[in-house]
Every structure is written in structure tokens, then in C-alpha cells.
Write an enzyme that holds these catalytic residues in place. Structure first.
Site, short mmCIF file in Angstrom:
data_model
loop_
_atom_site.label_atom_id
_atom_site.label_comp_id
_atom_site.label_asym_id
_atom_site.label_seq_id
_atom_site.Cartn_x
_atom_site.Cartn_y
_atom_site.Cartn_z
N TYR A 53 0.77 -1.18 -0.24
CA TYR A 53 -0.44 -0.11 0.13
C TYR A 53 1.00 1.30 0.11
O TYR A 53 1.88 1.23 0.41
CB TYR A 53 -1.12 0.22 1.26
CG TYR A 53 -2.06 -0.97 1.33
CD1 TYR A 53 -2.35 -2.18 0.15
CD2 TYR A 53 -2.48 -1.32 2.25
CE1 TYR A 53 -3.44 -2.34 0.07
CE2 TYR A 53 -3.52 -2.53 2.39
CZ TYR A 53 -3.68 -3.35 1.77
OH TYR A 53 -4.59 -4.63 1.46
N SER A 234 -13.22 -4.70 0.46
CA SER A 234 -14.12 -4.33 -0.46
C SER A 234 -15.34 -4.04 0.13
O SER A 234 -16.28 -4.50 -0.64
CB SER A 234 -13.95 -4.40 -1.33
OG SER A 234 -12.71 -4.54 -2.34
N LEU A 241 -21.58 0.28 -3.45
CA LEU A 241 -22.51 0.40 -2.42
C LEU A 241 -22.47 1.37 -1.30
O LEU A 241 -22.46 1.59 -0.51
CB LEU A 241 -22.13 -0.98 -2.09
CG LEU A 241 -22.00 -2.49 -2.75
CD1 LEU A 241 -21.70 -3.49 -1.98
CD2 LEU A 241 -24.00 -2.56 -3.14
N LYS A 244 -23.72 7.40 -2.91
CA LYS A 244 -23.45 9.37 -4.04
C LYS A 244 -23.70 8.18 -5.87
O LYS A 244 -23.58 9.08 -6.43
CB LYS A 244 -22.06 9.12 -4.29
CG LYS A 244 -20.65 8.13 -3.78
CD LYS A 244 -19.45 8.97 -2.98
CE LYS A 244 -18.45 8.06 -3.72
NZ LYS A 244 -16.96 7.53 -2.65
#
Length: 346
Positions: A53, A234, A241, A244
Site C-alpha cells: 500500500y 471491499s 455500494l 453517491k
């Protein structure tokens, strides 16, 4: 906050786990620290990261998330209060900028673990996970398995566990887990524990959400019968999900818009299913995100739900989902949608 026992351990972990992969890419260090401060104040004691990451992965930002967490530990003094999970990146097929060339060798583990410990400013990691299998299998968006007869992988799972056992004995690791694994791989690791006394895996970190419930096909039974917890990542399908996308509000910095290569949740059937779940959420006076997260929180094979957010209001909503219990009627309606459009985003 609510807590579960990390399987096969003495550790109590919050049922909401703070995902960190956007820190160093979409989020600054200050924003990452603010998220950790807030989550910790709400009782979240479980953080998940990885040497790879920030995501999307780039050579320039690789390792930045662990550095941000390490600086927070130094500033806050809260290392002993946190159950910390990280991951070794694994083979280069999913690592185009090549952290290292080899797969799960002793040299690779030495490099990965010591690099993570240095960035995280800690002497140990509570849960160390293999980010994806060394062999060719159907992970990362591939629903079906196609055997590669030319694959040169040789079963090295016993060797992997022997290497990890050495780090456990040194006190650098406490427990181990897998990520992006399939039933064969999970059972193969469990075999080495049962028959050779090597370290037992505690968890599997796989995608799991309303658009991808493939974990239930084979792995959920393994979780329940073998006491291997799911750490779903996720849970909101890269943000698909959430309200917006349907309400067309705040999309300018949405992950799927910024990074169109993450198209896994953009298919026609995914969009159809998402609309149905959104309608169900609104009929029950909740946001789509709350519905999606509360569904995951209710599953008996889930140890802790890995939530991630780029904004504080998103983080607050996600953490608050732990207090929402879905009725049997809502769960039944979720399953009706799932049966009509099963697993549109593998």
C-alpha cells in the site's frame, strides 16, 4: 463497539477493522492520523495494512501507508492497544513495479517483514498475511479456475509455514493468515497444521460484499467448521455500494471515477443489483452503505469487517454500521435480490 476473538488466538479484535490502503495516495498522512484517532476513540482496535500500500499501487507510494501508521504509533504511543495486521506482497505477477522478483522464499520473507517492521516502527506484527497465492489460481476478479499445465509452481506451503514459524519463535509475528485464497489453498495450509504441527492460520482476507458473495460457495463452510475467520475487504465494492453513485453526488473524487482500471464493480448486472439494494435501503430508512455493511457484520463466519474511507463522514457512517441489526425480513429481501442477480462482480 463489538468484539470477536481472533480465531485460534487470545486476541480480542473489534468487529470493525480499519482499512488503510488509501493513505499515501488518496489521503495525506494527517488525514490518516485523523482517521486512526477517530477510529481508536470509537473502540476500533484492529488496523489492516500491507507492504504494497498505498493503492492503486505505484513504485513511488509503495510502503507509504505503513510509514504513516508507524508515525502515528510513535506520536500516539498506542501500539500496544492495537491489533496490527499487514501482508507480504507475494509474487511479481500482481506487483508490476517489482518490490522483489521471487515469490514466497525465505529471502523474500526476510525482506518483506523487516521492511514492514521498520516502516511501522514496531518489533512485531500481530497478524501477518500472504497477500495472494504464489501459484496460479482464480483470484482478483476471475470467477472460474483454469488450470495452467505449464505452471512451474511446486507445492511450497510446508516451507512457507516453516519460515513463518521461525519468525513466530523470534517474537516478530504472533499469528498468520491468508488473503485472496480459495478453498484448496485454505485446506492445504490447515493440513500442515493438523498433520505436521506447523502454525495454524487464523484468518482469510477475501473480497466479500453484496455484489460478490462467492466466499459463501466453499469458503464459508471451511470458516465455520475449521474456525478460520473471514476478514472481508471491499465491503462496499470500491464505493459502488454507497448512495453517491446513484444520487450523483460527490463523484469527482470517487475511487471508481479516479481509477477506472478498477472496473470490477461497473458491469451492467452490478449496476442493476446495486439499484435494487439502494431501493431496499431507502425503503428501510437507511443508506446503502449501512445496509451493505450491516449485512456483512451479521454473517457468523466474519471475524472483522475491513472498512475504508477517504473522508471522515464516510468513516463515521461505516463505523456506526456495527450498531445496526437487519431484520429477518430485510435479510430475506437481500437474498431475493442475490438469487435474481447472483455475484455479478466476481
Amino acid at each position: 463497539m463489538k468484539y470477536n476473538k481472533l480465531p485460534n488466538s487470545a486476541l480480542e479484535v473489534s468487529r470493525i477493522c480499519l482499512g488503510t490502503m488509501t493513505w499515501g495516495k488518496q489521503n495525506t498522512e494527517a488525514e490518516g492520523h485523523a482517521q486512526m484517532d477517530y477510529a481508536f476513540a470509537q473502540g476500533v482496535n484492529f488496523f489492516d495494512t500491507a507492504e504494497l500500500y498505498a493503492i492503486p499501487k505505484e513504485k513511488e507510494t509503495q510502503g507509504s501507508t505503513e510509514t504513516i501508521i508507524g508515525n502515528w504509533f510513535k506520536k500516539s504511543g498506542n501500539r500496544e492497544e492495537i491489533v496490527l495486521a499487514s501482508k507480504i506482497a507475494g509474487p511479481s505477477k500482481f506487483n508490476e513495479h517489482s518490490i522483489r522478483e521471487e515469490g514466497f522464499t525465505k529471502t523474500a520473507f526476510e525482506d518483506a517483514l523487516h521492511g514492514s517492521l521498520k516502516r511501522l516502527q514496531t518489533d512485531y506484527i500481530d497478524l501477518y498475511q500472504l497477500h495472494w497465492p504464489d501459484r496460479t489460481t482464480n483470484c482478483f476478479g476471475h470467477r472460474d479456475y483454469v488450470h495452467n499445465a505449464d505452471e512451474n509452481w511446486k507445492d511450497n506451503i510446508q516451507e512457507i509455514l516453516q519460515i513463518l514459524e521461525g519468525f513466530i519463535k523470534q517474537g516478530k509475528l504472533r499469528y498468520i493468515g491468508l488473503s485472496n485464497e480459495v478453498p484448496w489453498g485454505v485446506m492445504r495450509f490447515l493440513e500442515e497444521n493438523k498433520f505436521n504441527g506447523l502454525p495454524r492460520i487464523s484468518t482469510v482476507q477475501n473480497p466479500y460484499n453484496l455484489l460478490n458473495r462467492t466466499y459463501e460457495i466453499g469458503l464459508a463452510e471451511i470458516s465455520m467448521r475449521e474456525n478460520v475467520g473471514l476478514l472481508p475487504y471491499s465491503p462496499l465494492g470500491f464505493g459502488r455500494l454507497t448512495d453517491k453513485y446513484i444520487e450523483k453526488n460527490g463523484l469527482e473524487d470517487a475511487r471508481i471515477v479516479l481509477f477506472p482500471e478498477m472496473s470490477r464493480y461497473n458491469g451492467k448486472q452490478s449496476l442493476e443489483a446495486t439499484q435494487k439494494y439502494y431501493d431496499l435501503a431507502k425503503q428501510n430508512n437507511m443508506s446503502l452503505a449501512t445496509l451493505a455493511l450491516a449485512f456483512i457484520n451479521a454473517q457468523p463466519f466474519v471475524t472483522s469487517n475491513i472498512i475504508g474511507a477517504t473522508k471522515m463522514d464516510q468513516l463515521k457512517e461505516n463505523i456506526e454500521s456495527i450498531s445496526v441489526e437487519l431484520s429477518e425480513e430485510i435479510l430475506s429481501e437481500i437474498n431475493e435480490i442475490h438469487n435474481a442477480i447472483p455475484n455479478p462482480a466476481p
